[in-house]
Design a protein around this motif. Structure first.
Motif, short mmCIF file in Angstrom:
data_model
loop_
_atom_site.label_atom_id
_atom_site.label_comp_id
_atom_site.label_asym_id
_atom_site.label_seq_id
_atom_site.Cartn_x
_atom_site.Cartn_y
_atom_site.Cartn_z
N ASN A 90 46.22 26.71 8.73
CA ASN A 90 45.63 28.04 8.57
C ASN A 90 44.40 27.98 7.66
O ASN A 90 43.35 28.55 7.97
N TYR A 145 40.19 33.51 15.18
CA TYR A 145 41.51 33.09 14.72
C TYR A 145 42.29 32.61 15.93
O TYR A 145 41.78 32.65 17.06
N THR A 148 46.41 32.53 17.64
CA THR A 148 47.87 32.58 17.61
C THR A 148 48.35 31.15 17.88
O THR A 148 47.74 30.42 18.66
N PRO A 192 51.49 35.03 10.14
CA PRO A 192 50.35 35.58 10.88
C PRO A 192 49.61 34.51 11.69
O PRO A 192 49.84 33.30 11.51
N PRO A 193 48.73 34.94 12.59
CA PRO A 193 47.88 33.96 13.30
C PRO A 193 47.10 33.10 12.31
O PRO A 193 46.76 33.53 11.21
N GLU A 210 60.67 33.43 16.97
CA GLU A 210 59.75 34.38 16.34
C GLU A 210 59.46 34.11 14.87
O GLU A 210 58.49 34.66 14.32
N TYR A 228 54.07 31.12 5.53
CA TYR A 228 54.80 30.88 6.78
C TYR A 228 56.22 30.45 6.47
O TYR A 228 56.47 29.75 5.48
N ASN A 232 56.17 30.01 13.96
CA ASN A 232 55.38 30.77 14.91
C ASN A 232 54.30 31.56 14.17
O ASN A 232 54.61 32.47 13.40
N GLY A 233 53.05 31.20 14.41
CA GLY A 233 51.93 31.89 13.78
C GLY A 233 51.37 32.98 14.68
O GLY A 233 50.28 32.85 15.24
N GLY A 234 52.14 34.06 14.84
CA GLY A 234 51.67 35.21 15.59
C GLY A 234 51.54 35.02 17.08
O GLY A 234 50.89 35.82 17.77
N HIS A 235 52.16 33.97 17.63
CA HIS A 235 52.02 33.66 19.05
C HIS A 235 53.10 34.37 19.86
O HIS A 235 54.14 34.77 19.33
N ASN A 236 52.84 34.52 21.17
CA ASN A 236 53.89 35.00 22.06
C ASN A 236 55.13 34.15 21.82
O ASN A 236 55.07 32.92 21.96
#
Length: 234
Positions: free
Chosen positions: A91, A103, A105, A144-145, A140, A154, A122-126
């Motif tokens: 990040n 940025y 995800t 954040p992304p 989950e 994280y 998981n950094g904000g990804h689906n």
């Protein structure tokens, strides 16, 4: 050049079969996936979606790939994968290397082939899906992304996988594929396509999922990069 940034080899893993594919919406894209053979014998699994499109997104994709590969060997004091620390460092590197409006995800996990434990952030990804018989778990835990905020925290999580488990990692170009009426294909349709694939190999399953998404699109233009990683635990 971008095609060479995607995995060129598939590190052999005794207890996992896996495959990945990316189909950009245009000549170059901002989606990313990777497989990493790590010194501790684990397999690194990564997928990301860069904000924006075209050459700027592709350049940040290359920066993300380099950052992940450079940070991927880290372990904590107990010798376990320090996934949260890895993504924290990624990040910071992505933030420092990109403008404020860029940025990604990002999801990163390490699979231990001996214990079949997956450690991930998981950094904000689906949220990737773990399909286990009639159950669907979404991965989950994280933050954040990457590249959105320079100071970011994280969390990591561990999952005990069992033979037969399926992991589906994807970008929103898959789930949000649109037909001419601008209806979205959706996650439930993705899950249905996975289930109809039965005992197909991960590579065959990716082909089936892409065909199902294209059939739904009914000729509508692809509006976003489409990336899939499928892994089956043995």
């Amino acid at each position: 050049v971008q095609e060479r940034l995607f995995p060129q080899t598939m590190p052999p893993v005794a207890t996992l079969e896996y495959a990945g594919h990316c189909r950009p919406a245009s000549g170059v894209g901002g989606d990313y996936y990777d497989f990493l053979a790590l010194r501790n014998g684990h397999l690194g699994l990564a997928i990301g979606d860069i904000s924006g499109k075209g050459v700027p997104a592709a350049l940040l994709m290359a920066s993300l790939q380099a950052s992940v590969r450079g940070q991927s060997q880290g372990l904590d004091a107990d010798g376990r994968p320090d996934i949260a620390g890895l993504v924290t460092n990624v990040n910071r590197l992505v933030f420092d290397a990109s403008p404020e409006n860029r940025y990604a995800t990002f999801f990163y996990g390490q699979f231990n082939p001996v214990t079949r434990v997956l450690t991930y952030t998981n950094g904000g990804h689906n949220a990737p899906m773990l399909i286990r018989r009639d159950e669907v778990l979404r991965l989950e835990v994280g933050g954040p992304p990457v590249g959105l905020f320079r100071p970011a925290q994280y969390e990591q999580a561990e999952l005990q996988l069992t033979p037969g488990d399926l992991m589906i990692l994807y970008t929103d170009g898959i789930s949000e594929a649109e037909n001419p009426s601008e209806d979205e294909w959706g996650e439930e349709a993705l899950i249905s396509a996975v289930r109809t694939s039965g005992t197909a190999t991960p590579a065959e399953m990716i082909s089936t999922i892409m065909r199902c998404a294209d059939a739904f699109a009914s000729g509508a233009p692809q509006h976003d990069d489409m990336t899939l990683v499928v892994a089956r635990v043995l």
